[in-house]
Design a protein around this motif. Structure first.
Motif, PDB file in Angstrom:
ATOM      1  N   ASP A   1       0.830  -1.210   0.000  1.00 59.71           N
ATOM      2  CA  ASP A   1       0.000   0.000   0.000  1.00 59.71           C
ATOM      3  C   ASP A   1       0.866   1.263   0.000  1.00 59.71           C
ATOM      4  O   ASP A   1       0.577   2.217  -0.718  1.00 59.71           O
ATOM      5  CB  ASP A   1      -0.934   0.022   1.214  1.00 59.71           C
ATOM      6  CG  ASP A   1      -2.020  -1.043   1.141  1.00 59.71           C
ATOM      7  OD1 ASP A   1      -2.222  -1.625   0.053  1.00 59.71           O
ATOM      8  OD2 ASP A   1      -2.662  -1.291   2.179  1.00 59.71           O
ATOM      9  N   ILE A   2       1.918   1.265   0.799  1.00 59.80           N
ATOM     10  CA  ILE A   2       2.819   2.418   0.866  1.00 59.80           C
ATOM     11  C   ILE A   2       3.500   2.628  -0.485  1.00 59.80           C
ATOM     12  O   ILE A   2       3.606   3.762  -0.972  1.00 59.80           O
ATOM     13  CB  ILE A   2       3.845   2.245   2.007  1.00 59.80           C
ATOM     14  CG1 ILE A   2       3.132   2.334   3.359  1.00 59.80           C
ATOM     15  CG2 ILE A   2       4.970   3.276   1.905  1.00 59.80           C
ATOM     16  CD1 ILE A   2       3.989   1.910   4.545  1.00 59.80           C
ATOM     17  N   LYS A   3       3.929   1.545  -1.100  1.00 61.48           N
ATOM     18  CA  LYS A   3       4.560   1.631  -2.417  1.00 61.48           C
ATOM     19  C   LYS A   3       3.597   2.247  -3.430  1.00 61.48           C
ATOM     20  O   LYS A   3       3.983   3.091  -4.241  1.00 61.48           O
ATOM     21  CB  LYS A   3       4.995   0.232  -2.870  1.00 61.48           C
ATOM     22  CG  LYS A   3       5.725   0.192  -4.177  1.00 61.48           C
ATOM     23  CD  LYS A   3       6.149  -1.218  -4.521  1.00 61.48           C
ATOM     24  CE  LYS A   3       6.829  -1.269  -5.864  1.00 61.48           C
ATOM     25  NZ  LYS A   3       7.205  -2.639  -6.243  1.00 61.48           N
ATOM     26  N   ASP A   4       2.332   1.844  -3.355  1.00 65.95           N
ATOM     27  CA  ASP A   4       1.316   2.398  -4.258  1.00 65.95           C
ATOM     28  C   ASP A   4       1.129   3.904  -4.039  1.00 65.95           C
ATOM     29  O   ASP A   4       0.955   4.658  -4.988  1.00 65.95           O
ATOM     30  CB  ASP A   4      -0.021   1.681  -4.068  1.00 65.95           C
ATOM     31  CG  ASP A   4      -0.004   0.237  -4.555  1.00 65.95           C
ATOM     32  OD1 ASP A   4       0.929  -0.137  -5.298  1.00 65.95           O
ATOM     33  OD2 ASP A   4      -0.925  -0.522  -4.179  1.00 65.95           O
ATOM     34  N   ILE A   5       1.162   4.322  -2.781  1.00 62.64           N
ATOM     35  CA  ILE A   5       0.995   5.745  -2.473  1.00 62.64           C
ATOM     36  C   ILE A   5       2.179   6.556  -2.999  1.00 62.64           C
ATOM     37  O   ILE A   5       2.002   7.648  -3.549  1.00 62.64           O
ATOM     38  CB  ILE A   5       0.787   5.964  -0.961  1.00 62.64           C
ATOM     39  CG1 ILE A   5      -0.545   5.346  -0.534  1.00 62.64           C
ATOM     40  CG2 ILE A   5       0.825   7.450  -0.609  1.00 62.64           C
ATOM     41  CD1 ILE A   5      -0.744   5.279   0.961  1.00 62.64           C
ATOM     42  N   TYR A   6       3.385   6.018  -2.859  1.00 66.98           N
ATOM     43  CA  TYR A   6       4.557   6.707  -3.423  1.00 66.98           C
ATOM     44  C   TYR A   6       4.441   6.799  -4.949  1.00 66.98           C
ATOM     45  O   TYR A   6       4.792   7.829  -5.536  1.00 66.98           O
ATOM     46  CB  TYR A   6       5.859   6.013  -3.022  1.00 66.98           C
ATOM     47  CG  TYR A   6       6.354   6.389  -1.646  1.00 66.98           C
ATOM     48  CD1 TYR A   6       6.730   7.694  -1.357  1.00 66.98           C
ATOM     49  CD2 TYR A   6       6.456   5.448  -0.640  1.00 66.98           C
ATOM     50  CE1 TYR A   6       7.190   8.055  -0.100  1.00 66.98           C
ATOM     51  CE2 TYR A   6       6.917   5.799   0.631  1.00 66.98           C
ATOM     52  CZ  TYR A   6       7.276   7.099   0.887  1.00 66.98           C
ATOM     53  OH  TYR A   6       7.727   7.457   2.140  1.00 66.98           O
ATOM     54  N   ALA A   7       3.946   5.755  -5.582  1.00 61.97           N
ATOM     55  CA  ALA A   7       3.761   5.787  -7.035  1.00 61.97           C
ATOM     56  C   ALA A   7       2.728   6.849  -7.411  1.00 61.97           C
ATOM     57  O   ALA A   7       2.898   7.584  -8.396  1.00 61.97           O
ATOM     58  CB  ALA A   7       3.328   4.416  -7.543  1.00 61.97           C
ATOM     59  N   GLU A   8       1.666   6.939  -6.616  1.00 57.02           N
ATOM     60  CA  GLU A   8       0.646   7.967  -6.848  1.00 57.02           C
ATOM     61  C   GLU A   8       1.238   9.367  -6.702  1.00 57.02           C
ATOM     62  O   GLU A   8       0.974  10.258  -7.519  1.00 57.02           O
ATOM     63  CB  GLU A   8      -0.497   7.782  -5.843  1.00 57.02           C
ATOM     64  CG  GLU A   8      -1.588   8.811  -5.915  1.00 57.02           C
ATOM     65  CD  GLU A   8      -2.615   8.639  -4.814  1.00 57.02           C
ATOM     66  OE1 GLU A   8      -3.298   9.623  -4.503  1.00 57.02           O
ATOM     67  OE2 GLU A   8      -2.729   7.529  -4.258  1.00 57.02           O
ATOM     68  N   ALA A   9       2.061   9.548  -5.662  1.00 58.59           N
ATOM     69  CA  ALA A   9       2.697  10.851  -5.435  1.00 58.59           C
ATOM     70  C   ALA A   9       3.618  11.205  -6.601  1.00 58.59           C
ATOM     71  O   ALA A   9       3.630  12.346  -7.068  1.00 58.59           O
ATOM     72  CB  ALA A   9       3.482  10.830  -4.123  1.00 58.59           C
ATOM     73  N   LYS A  10       4.369  10.207  -7.073  1.00 57.76           N
ATOM     74  CA  LYS A  10       5.284  10.448  -8.191  1.00 57.76           C
ATOM     75  C   LYS A  10       4.507  10.838  -9.447  1.00 57.76           C
ATOM     76  O   LYS A  10       4.888  11.779 -10.157  1.00 57.76           O
ATOM     77  CB  LYS A  10       6.123   9.200  -8.463  1.00 57.76           C
ATOM     78  CG  LYS A  10       7.163   9.393  -9.541  1.00 57.76           C
ATOM     79  CD  LYS A  10       8.048   8.186  -9.690  1.00 57.76           C
ATOM     80  CE  LYS A  10       9.103   8.439 -10.744  1.00 57.76           C
ATOM     81  NZ  LYS A  10      10.040   7.324 -10.846  1.00 57.76           N
ATOM     82  N   SER A  11       3.389  10.162  -9.697  1.00 57.69           N
ATOM     83  CA  SER A  11       2.595  10.488 -10.885  1.00 57.69           C
ATOM     84  C   SER A  11       1.924  11.856 -10.762  1.00 57.69           C
ATOM     85  O   SER A  11       1.573  12.463 -11.768  1.00 57.69           O
ATOM     86  CB  SER A  11       1.548   9.402 -11.159  1.00 57.69           C
ATOM     87  OG  SER A  11       0.548   9.402 -10.165  1.00 57.69           O
TER      88      SER A  11
END
Length: 91
Positions: free
Chosen positions: A43-53
């Motif tokens: 979940d944390i990895k997904d949030i970082y990916a969202e932030a990057k996008s």
């Protein structure tokens, strides 16, 4: 193997002096928590990916999160040392 008076549940409940049911319970609890940690990490990895996008710098976000865990005095000390080191290197 003869059972003594303290081993009423038989040899299956204790193996080598270890309470098997208690051990099984501990191991299963650890396994459940490991699975939860794995899911949270995903979940944390997904949030970082969202932030990057969304255009955020993930490296800076990680630094911010690390800093938020520290005491204000500790952060100030690190920033002071960083400033001293930068000046020493002519930056």
């Amino acid at each position: 193997m003869a059972l003594d008076a303290t081993d009423k549940d038989g040899p299956a409940s204790k193996a080598g002096g270890v309470a098997a049911d208690r051990l099984r319970s501990i191991v299963e609890r650890i396994e459940r928590l490991e699975e939860e940690r794995k899911a949270l990490s995903s979940d944390i990895k997904d949030i970082y990916a969202e932030a990057k996008s969304a255009g955020f710098d993930v490296k800076v976000l990680r630094t911010l999160i690390r800093l938020r865990k520290q005491e204000a005095a500790e952060i100030e000390e690190q920033e002071t040392l960083l400033d001293v080191y930068r000046r020493a290197l002519g930056m």
